[in-house]
Design an enzyme around this catalytic site. Structure first.
Site, PDB file in Angstrom:
ATOM      1  N   GLN A 255       2.689  10.990  -2.585  1.00 64.83           N
ATOM      2  CA  GLN A 255       3.018  10.097  -3.692  1.00 64.83           C
ATOM      3  C   GLN A 255       2.582  10.704  -5.022  1.00 64.83           C
ATOM      4  OE1 GLN A 255       4.852   7.419  -3.293  1.00 64.83           O
ATOM      5  NE2 GLN A 255       4.935   7.459  -5.509  1.00 64.83           N
ATOM      6  N   HIS A 258       4.693  13.139  -7.230  1.00 66.50           N
ATOM      7  CA  HIS A 258       5.916  12.700  -7.922  1.00 66.50           C
ATOM      8  C   HIS A 258       5.793  12.830  -9.435  1.00 66.50           C
ATOM      9  CE1 HIS A 258       8.926  11.414  -5.128  1.00 66.50           C
ATOM     10  NE2 HIS A 258       8.094  10.692  -4.436  1.00 66.50           N
ATOM     11  N   GLU A 322       5.484  -0.665  -3.844  1.00 61.15           N
ATOM     12  CA  GLU A 322       6.809  -0.133  -3.511  1.00 61.15           C
ATOM     13  C   GLU A 322       6.795   0.413  -2.072  1.00 61.15           C
ATOM     14  OE1 GLU A 322       7.664   3.469  -5.585  1.00 61.15           O
ATOM     15  OE2 GLU A 322       9.800   3.455  -5.095  1.00 61.15           O
ATOM     16  N   HIS A 323       5.856   1.323  -1.794  1.00 60.60           N
ATOM     17  CA  HIS A 323       5.668   1.866  -0.453  1.00 60.60           C
ATOM     18  C   HIS A 323       4.331   1.359   0.075  1.00 60.60           C
ATOM     19  CE1 HIS A 323       8.054   5.027  -2.615  1.00 60.60           C
ATOM     20  NE2 HIS A 323       8.802   4.926  -1.541  1.00 60.60           N
ATOM     21  N   ASP A 356      11.628   8.408   2.905  1.00 66.05           N
ATOM     22  CA  ASP A 356      12.191   9.056   1.712  1.00 66.05           C
ATOM     23  C   ASP A 356      13.439   9.863   2.056  1.00 66.05           C
ATOM     24  OD1 ASP A 356      10.261   8.083   0.033  1.00 66.05           O
ATOM     25  OD2 ASP A 356       8.975   9.865   0.153  1.00 66.05           O
ATOM     26  N   HIS A 415      36.036 -34.570 -15.070  1.00 64.34           N
ATOM     27  CA  HIS A 415      35.672 -34.164 -13.711  1.00 64.34           C
ATOM     28  C   HIS A 415      35.956 -35.313 -12.736  1.00 64.34           C
ATOM     29  CE1 HIS A 415      33.690 -30.837 -15.659  1.00 64.34           C
ATOM     30  NE2 HIS A 415      33.290 -30.339 -14.500  1.00 64.34           N
TER      31      HIS A 415
END
Lengths: 429, 429
Positions: A255, A258, A322-323, A356, A415
């Site tokens: 991670q 990145h 996220e992960h 991934d 209506h």
């Protein structure tokens, strides 16, 4: 790494805080490009491709010859790996197809729901040093299963005006209908408004730097949908004494490489594991080619010790990673407790890298805590649901009176009339 | 009404153009309220409630006593109508539940997808002369089926600081957990940031005027999700000689009474039907209490004659109507051709009003052509999907090599390492 032992609940918010950036400067740049492109189309694209990418591109559309050439440049082993990944992604996303549902809600009142593909979608694939062909798999494969009729892709050219062969190979393999050599703000603007070369799309997918992220956000003001808002990638690992510190450290580092703003968190109920992971990270980081990037992310990372599982689970839901890797003996308890996470990886042999690339799940996931309200990209991201209803004469007699009363109470006489006229016509029959 | 015969395809875009409004002025007002509310919380709410709604509200939270009182003020017939509608909405949305899906994509690689509720949602219900209790049904019923644990609602107080009894009755009936007397920009800001009284939510639903619409759009910049972007309501009817002109006119008028900017379109392959509908509209409009509003919308409406069904179907998909009524002999052809519509009403006894109130389908639908890329509100709007994966030792040996190759090709060595370490440990076994 920042070690934190039994943090007080009132400090969770500040401990789990993600870095936020000012986007005001970026917004004004984005608005300028959007305004110009709306007026000048392709000319604006070429102007900004020269300015931002430092290259002059005559033809934006990638040709068949370029694809054939790319095909010959990708190593056969890599092609086989890509094919394996494609097959798994295909299986998992095809299984997400749902049947239409139909219900007779009252006698004679038939309602049904059908999903149809979004006809025109645009994929954005960033450039830079690493060719992110894996993201093409994650977007184009489900777009094809959904049945989108136009799947275009924009990706920036390099200084020679070319696109990485692995990108072209994968896009062609996955049924992308047209590939354009354009990146950054101008790519998002082009897909938003359409130009002489590039068709307008209804929804834009894909990652990018902060310029692309802000451009996608602004594109929504012009009626284009986007996959989700983006933020720096992040990973939270929960580990107890049954975890393997070496493996955990390798996941945290995957991670961290990145970007310098990547978020890396370990939560553990074991002080021994906390210490072991820290040592392993220090050891493994030495050999990484992207060590400088990883080191900055690791410096900001957090190793959090919590005494009991329930508190750990609450903190993890508060963060909404996220992960999320779960390496604990009592997996079941952690899995049933998780409400907010993008994708969950379970056990010692399930690295984040698997998801991934090749296990079949999607890697386009909600960051920045958005797992609380957004799904990761899935088959439904490329479809929209429509409802249908057909009411018989019996049906309108069944529910007509209720509609009349409710419409009247809301002050909407026309209506009501639409029902009254029909009911009266049936009384006359 | 504007009658258009066989328009050329190159004119479709301008014929189908919706009115667009400048939102720049509104944005600056919204930003001011957002900034103040972030700092001052409830004090900002009270300030702007006095300024915009002309009333000073001491307690924002509606009390149990107020709900009991409202309960006694709603007529029993209306309550029964609301209960019937609720039951149908409940049936149709409960049927939208989907099972988790699980796939073994490669031997030993188990992937599954699970939907979980969005924990905290906020509903916005506008004020004004008409109490839109029907929208509470459309939002709170599916929120409850989804299992959202906190369902709050904001709605503006009247000059006496009160909320219409039908609103309070319906909200309580549908399991709204807290109701707050606050409307407009300040309501959206409060749900975005949270205040002393009002909890922060993860997703905001519901209609509103242009201030509310812009506020919701800006809220997304702060990480809150919204149901969908909004625009003026719209209806397209396709009718041939088998339609009933009286009914068609009543449907067009029920759309027209919503507001002066409502969009009303008739598409027909019959010149006789076009003339009959026009006459019927002129006749029926005379008796409407909201005649002035309806007349302005009707003045801008379009009656479009097209010679053949296929061209008509293409024009309708180009428009992408929010509401779409199909009154033609060959229904099947029109139903299979429709790609872009919010909700479709089929046959002479299926007025739009049915779906607005009581048939069971949702009335929160994409306007402004957004049916091309957005779903109407449905059960999934209150949930998000998460993916899970568990890979066995066999599984990582099966796909590990592909992951290593792909990670290496993308220049992400630490991603590769996370797999290599695990594969090596298995070689040693």
């Amino acid at each position: 790494m920042n070690k934190i032992y039994n943090p007080k609940r009132e400090d969770w918010k500040s401990i789990l805080k993600r870095p936020t950036k000012s986007v005001a400067d970026i917004e004004s740049t984005v608005n300028t490009v959007f305004d110009e492109l709306q007026k000048d189309g392709d000319a604006t694209i070429k102007k900004y491709t020269e300015k931002f990418d430092g290259v002059s591109v005559a033809d934006l559309l990638v040709t068949d010859d370029e694809i054939v050439e790319a095909n010959s440049l990708v190593a056969i082993e890599l092609k086989e790996a890509i094919l394996l990944a494609k097959e798994n992604i295909d299986k998992f996303h095809a299984a997400q197809k749902t049947e239409s549902i139909e219900v007779e809600t009252s006698p004679g009142v038939h309602c049904w729901q059908v999903k149809r593909p979004i006809e025109k979608v645009g994929l954005y694939i960033p450039g830079g040093t690493a060719p992110l062909f894996s993201t093409i798999l994650m977007l184009a494969v489900p777009a094809n299963i959904a049945g989108c009729s136009e799947i275009i892709m924009c990706t920036p050219p390099n200084k020679e005006g070319k696109i990485h062969p692995a990108i072209l190979y994968t896009a062609n393999l996955c049924g992308v209908t047209k590939i354009f050599k354009v990146g950054g703000i101008q790519a998002i603007a082009a897909m938003t408004f359409g130009t002489e070369s590039i068709p307008q799309v209804y929804k834009i997918f894909g990652p990018g730097n902060q310029y692309v992220t802000v451009a996608k956000q602004i594109a929504t003001k012009y009626g284009v949908a986007i996959d989700m808002p983006a933020g720096p990638s992040e990973l939270l690992v929960v580990a107890d004494d049954t975890a393997n510190a070496e493996f955990v450290a390798s996941d945290l580092l995957s991670q961290a490489e990145h970007g310098v703003d990547s978020q890396v968190i370990l939560v553990t109920t074991s002080k021994a594991m906390l210490e072991s992971v820290e040592k392993e990270v220090e050891l493994q980081i030495e050999d990484l080619p992207r060590k400088d990037i990883a080191q900055k992310a690791i410096d900001n990372s957090k190793l959090i010790y919590l005494e009991d599982d329930q508190t750990a689970q609450e903190l993890i839901n508060e963060y909404g990673p996220e992960h999320y890797i779960v390496c604990v003996e009592d997996e079941g308890s952690y899995l049933s407790a998780i409400s907010n996470a993008g994708s969950v990886f379970i056990g010692n042999y399930t690295p984040e890298s698997a998801g991934d690339y090749a296990s079949g799940t999607n890697h386009t996931l909600p960051t920045n805590g958005y797992a609380k309200q957004y799904s990761g990209v899935n088959l439904d991201s490329f479809m929209k649901s429509m409802t249908f209803q057909k009411i018989s004469k019996e049906g309108i007699q069944e529910i007509g009176y209720a509609i009349e009363l409710m419409a009247e109470a809301e002050g909407l006489q026309a209506h009501k009339n639409a029902v009254t006229l029909r009911l009266n016509s049936l009384d006359d029959e």
